[in-house]
Design a protein around this motif. Structure first.
Motif, short mmCIF file in Angstrom:
data_model
loop_
_atom_site.label_atom_id
_atom_site.label_comp_id
_atom_site.label_asym_id
_atom_site.label_seq_id
_atom_site.Cartn_x
_atom_site.Cartn_y
_atom_site.Cartn_z
N THR A 279 75.70 52.44 56.94
CA THR A 279 77.22 52.15 57.36
C THR A 279 77.60 51.08 57.46
O THR A 279 79.31 51.26 57.84
CB THR A 279 78.07 53.35 58.38
N PRO B 169 78.66 47.11 57.53
CA PRO B 169 79.39 46.36 56.13
C PRO B 169 78.24 45.80 55.09
O PRO B 169 79.28 45.47 54.03
CB PRO B 169 80.43 45.04 56.81
N ASP C 294 75.70 47.10 53.77
CA ASP C 294 74.84 48.84 53.96
C ASP C 294 75.35 49.34 51.89
O ASP C 294 76.83 48.68 51.74
CB ASP C 294 74.67 49.62 54.58
N LYS D 32 77.80 51.04 49.75
CA LYS D 32 78.38 52.30 50.33
C LYS D 32 79.05 53.44 50.14
O LYS D 32 79.05 53.90 51.01
CB LYS D 32 80.16 51.67 48.95
N PHE D 33 77.63 53.96 49.39
CA PHE D 33 77.23 55.53 48.97
C PHE D 33 75.86 55.68 49.02
O PHE D 33 75.09 56.79 48.35
CB PHE D 33 77.73 55.29 47.57
N LYS E 57 81.18 59.02 54.26
CA LYS E 57 81.41 58.77 52.02
C LYS E 57 81.49 58.86 51.20
O LYS E 57 81.56 59.06 50.22
CB LYS E 57 79.42 58.13 52.27
N ARG F 49 85.27 58.62 51.15
CA ARG F 49 85.21 57.25 50.35
C ARG F 49 85.31 56.63 49.08
O ARG F 49 85.82 55.93 48.06
CB ARG F 49 84.59 56.38 51.46
N GLU G 47 88.93 55.63 46.41
CA GLU G 47 88.30 55.16 45.50
C GLU G 47 88.13 54.31 43.98
O GLU G 47 88.63 53.65 43.15
CB GLU G 47 87.06 53.85 46.13
#
Length: 348
Positions: A209, A211, A213, A215-216, A261, A264, A268
């Motif tokens: 988690t 910044p 890493d 994202k998913f 995740k 998010r 997105e």
């Protein structure tokens, strides 16, 4: 005219046979879902033993199929197509199911479809909630897999957005349960213990988690290790381990990462529907936190009932029905098992 599809699942420790009816409008109706589990045979080993699972499938396949046909009030001759899990999974276990499916297909002279177990976990939601919107997002969480998937067409349009880089969420549950002295498989006993605990008692890490890493993607190995070290430290100090608090705090860390995740990704990508499936989808905290966060983000949440979340033949029959409706070419009787079949390959 509607068609009857038989589904056979044998990727791990459940022998599943399901029967569905594919209607002319493309909807799929569940007629029977019978499962024989060998989990008790594996419990003393703390995990699935492939050879034991394969033998259990051999013993259970025909009786499970007979129960499914009896429950549906159908005869073998009513079957119009057969779908079977071709992968991923344990090689020996998969081969038992594939061999059985070939035998049924050859004797009935009906088309055979070798399909992807992971896609089946997505398709099973249509048995409860109807057709999937396109696109939708799927969070697949089980003992062997943790994946975020974009689904444009469950019959052949699945894209992996992220997956676990080490332990799957369900695998972490099993290992933490062992540390806490809880039985195998670890998901249900941890869930029960957590109801009596404080999820904020211990601040366990949230893997992947940061910044920088992906994202998913997911990682639960560090969390599992953190729990083990916390328990070991308490025992060295001569303290009684607060099992309920540890279970609740661990479970909160898992649910927090999974739901954050997933929401998010949906936000997105502009996707309005999230489907959560796989064995861990039956976890009470995961479903509750997902419902809260999806409501806050304006995302529709679909979670199949617990019986459909775990491995079963109904999910394979449902996927087979969607593949049949798509007009895909049958697999043929020369298919084999594919233990490492990627999720993007829905049929073989």
């Amino acid at each position: 005219m509607s068609r009857i599809v038989m589904g056979i699942e044998s990727s791990c420790d459940e022998t599943g046979v399901g029967l569905v009816r594919l209607h002319d409008d493309g909807t799929v109706e569940l007629l029977a879902d019978e499962v024989a589990s060998s989990v008790e045979q594996h419990a003393r080993f703390g995990g699935v033993v492939p050879e034991v699972a394969s033998r259990a499938h051999l013993e259970a396949m025909v009786p499970t199929a007979n129960r499914a046909f009896a429950a549906a009030g159908l005869e073998l001759s009513d079957v119009d197509a057969i779908a079977v899990t071709a992968g991923p999974g344990l090689a020996g276990a998969l081969l038992v199911g594939v061999a059985a499916a070939k035998a049924y297909a050859a004797s009935l002279d009906v088309p055979l479809y070798g399909v992807n177990h992971l896609a089946g976990h997505i398709a099973v939601d249509t048995l409860q909630h109807g057709p999937l919107p396109s696109p939708c997002l799927a969070l697949l969480v089980s003992g062997g897999h943790t994946q975020l998937l974009r689904v444009d067409d469950v019959a052949g349009g699945i894209t992996e957005l992220g997956s676990t880089v080490d332990d799957a969420a369900g695998e972490a549950y099993d290992k933490v349960a062992r540390v806490l002295g809880l039985p195998y498989p670890g998901g249900p006993p941890i869930d029960r213990a957590a109801r009596e605990g404080d999820p904020a008692a211990i601040d366990f890490p949230r893997g992947m988690t940061g910044p920088r890493d992906p994202k998913f993607d997911f990682s639960f190995s560090g969390l599992k290790t953190a729990v083990a070290r916390w328990v070991e430290a308490a025992e060295r100090r001569g303290e009684e381990v607060p099992v309920a608090d540890v279970a609740a705090s661990f479970q909160e860390a898992v649910a927090d990462v999974l739901t954050a995740k997933a929401v998010r990704a949906a936000t997105e990508l502009g996707i309005g529907t999230l489907v959560i499936s796989g064995g861990v989808a039956a976890n009470s905290r995961l479903s509750a936190l997902a419902a809260q966060r999806c409501a806050e983000a304006g995302i529709e949440l679909r979670v199949p009932r617990p019986r459909l979340c775990t491995d079963n033949g109904a999910m394979i029959a449902a996927l087979g029905a969607h593949v049949l409706a798509s007009g895909a070419k049958p697999s043929g009787l020369d298919i084999s098992a594919h233990p490492a079949l990627p999720v993007e390959t829905v049929t073989v």
